[in-house]
Design an enzyme around this catalytic site. Structure first.
Site, mmCIF file in Angstrom:
data_model
loop_
_atom_site.group_PDB
_atom_site.id
_atom_site.type_symbol
_atom_site.label_atom_id
_atom_site.label_comp_id
_atom_site.label_asym_id
_atom_site.label_seq_id
_atom_site.Cartn_x
_atom_site.Cartn_y
_atom_site.Cartn_z
ATOM 1 N N HIS A 1 37.284 39.069 55.721
ATOM 2 C CA HIS A 1 36.921 38.361 54.494
ATOM 3 C C HIS A 1 35.936 37.242 54.770
ATOM 4 O O HIS A 1 34.944 37.078 54.049
ATOM 5 C CB HIS A 1 38.180 37.804 53.823
ATOM 6 C CG HIS A 1 37.889 37.028 52.581
ATOM 7 N ND1 HIS A 1 37.554 37.631 51.394
ATOM 8 C CD2 HIS A 1 37.873 35.696 52.348
ATOM 9 C CE1 HIS A 1 37.344 36.702 50.474
ATOM 10 N NE2 HIS A 1 37.534 35.519 51.032
ATOM 11 N N ASP B 1 37.948 46.293 28.694
ATOM 12 C CA ASP B 1 38.576 44.977 28.522
ATOM 13 C C ASP B 1 39.504 44.679 29.697
ATOM 14 O O ASP B 1 40.651 45.123 29.724
ATOM 15 C CB ASP B 1 39.350 44.966 27.200
ATOM 16 C CG ASP B 1 39.941 43.607 26.863
ATOM 17 O OD1 ASP B 1 39.934 42.727 27.739
ATOM 18 O OD2 ASP B 1 40.419 43.439 25.731
#
Length: 443
Positions: free
Chosen positions: A393, A296
């Site tokens: 990136h 989770d």
């Protein structure tokens, strides 16, 4: 008229899609086809996915990548990562390779206890309710035995139960604060079941045995629920090496690199605006492995950010020092994870990913995931203090931009060659594709 419906959950999947497309996607002729193209041809597997949640209409895919070359406590790992963001897997892999020849990652479990609370109000004398709790505590725990016996046989169960007076924060507010050991299970269902039994016993015992009970000394249970804040379920991961061994950090002087890196982390320790982004980068690595292993990530995120603010101001989850010529970088983070139950036993890819990691226990998975977060943060801070974050990136993001422009394979190949020596920006990619297509038309 508003588009509402009764009994939506009882419709078939095709009927749900038909209602959805006619009322909310009527302008998209391809909506049904888009939803159905993600259905699995294996009907048994599709049914398994359909039954994970309610009102399923399709599957939503995330890429599953692998970050290799991790050495954790002298053992090799290839770490699965499920994430949609470019450069995350690459950064983790690059950090793993960097530290592979510098001793790898070391980890330590600092605790595995989890917390649950019964929240209640009491309008009477605090000393009386506290004394009454101590009198009845043994009976509350005895009433809990049918729910804890199995877990206790394996070494887990309820570890402590205490009454906490919170009336200074909220009038008449108290709680029964419980700590649990759930072993390899995340334990949410176990903890909540135990808490509801504790609440039932506590209310019943008060009603039956509290001699001081009166109309103006009412006890009312408000709710019983686990806490996703788990400061007693914490793992530490670290890397270290002599500063001189940092010489491969993008060609920068190793001492300068170490100094800038430590200063960058210290900025994140004292400046919340920076700390939030700093920690988001850590969670890029952590969430990706949490998702890949069927855990989770929302609970993990909530706990991590609460822990980052545990000293009264939001701060960095990682820390760095230089002492006696040794560079050290580490993280301490709460991770309440499970390797049994839930998706870990149902989702075929989750089972495969856990097998890839050697079928770890919950504490071992804590160590692996903490390392993924530390590696991700190392890669980000290293880029920020050397070449800048955008250089790497944006190159990783190049393929996404090319796909947005529906570039052909030939256009992609030419773009990749062009941006090997040119800066990647959205406008630069747009201009290149436009020029390539003009050239093709004029040829």
């Amino acid at each position: 008229m508003p588009h509402t419906i009764q009994g939506f959950s009882r419709l078939t999947k095709d009927e749900k899609i038909a209602w959805l497309t006619s009322n909310f996607l009527s302008s998209n002729a391809n909506a049904t086809q888009i939803l159905k193209q993600y259905w699995n041809d294996d009907q048994k597997l599709q049914q398994l996915h359909d039954e994970f949640i309610e009102n399923t209409i399709s599957n939503y895919y995330l890429p599953l990548g692998i970050a290799p070359n991790f050495i954790i406590n002298n053992k090799s790992f290839a770490i699965p990562m499920a994430i949609e963001e470019s450069s995350v897997v690459a950064a983790a892999s690059k950090a793993a390779k960097f530290w592979m020849s510098r001793g790898g990652f070391k980890t330590q479990i600092l605790g595995t206890e989890k917390i649950g609370q019964v929240h209640f109000t009491f309008s009477g004398d605090s000393k009386k309710i506290s004394a009454f709790f101590e009198e009845q505590k043994a009976q509350i725990i005895e009433d809990l035995k049918p729910h804890t016996e199995s877990m206790e046989r394996r070494g887990g169960g309820l570890k402590s139960l205490k009454l906490v007076n919170k009336t200074n924060a909220l009038e008449h507010y108290y709680q029964l604060h419980a700590t649990f050991e759930t072993l390899d299970a995340m334990g949410a269902n176990f903890i909540n079941t135990c808490l509801e039994q504790i609440a039932e016993s506590w209310q019943r015992l008060y009603n039956e045995k509290a001699s001081f009970k009166s109309a103006d000394q009412e006890l009312v249970v408000i709710m019983s629920i686990l806490s996703n804040y788990v400061p007693g379920c914490v793992v530490r991961a670290e890397v270290s090496c002599p500063v001189s061994e940092l010489s491969e950090a993008d060609g920068i002087d190793p001492q300068l690199f170490a100094n800038k890196f430590v200063q960058a982390v210290r900025i994140a320790e004292v400046e919340p605006y920076r700390a939030v982004t700093h920690n988001k980068g850590i969670m890029n690595g952590i969430d990706a492995v949490v998702l890949a292993t069927g855990n989770d990530f929302r609970a993990i995120e909530a706990a991590a950010h609460a822990y980052a603010a545990k000293d009264g101001s939001y701060s960095s989850l990682t820390h760095a020092t230089i002492e006696d010529g040794i560079f050290k970088f580490w993280i301490e983070i709460p991770l309440a994870l499970g390797t049994v139950g839930g998706l870990t036993k149902l989702h075929p890819l989750v089972k495969l990913n856990l097998e890839m990691l050697g079928n770890p226990s919950a504490p071992q998975l804590m160590e692996i995931i903490a390392v993924a977060g530390l590696a991700q943060n190392f890669g980000a801070v290293k880029s920020l203090t050397t070449t800048g974050i955008q250089k790497g990136h944006m190159k990783m993001h190049l393929m996404n931009m090319l796909n947005q422009f529906e570039a052909s394979e030939e256009e992609k190949n030419q773009a990749i060659q062009h941006f090997k020596t040119n800066k990647v920006t959205y406008s630069a990619v747009e201009n290149l594709i436009t020029n390539l297509r003009k050239s093709a038309q004029n040829a």
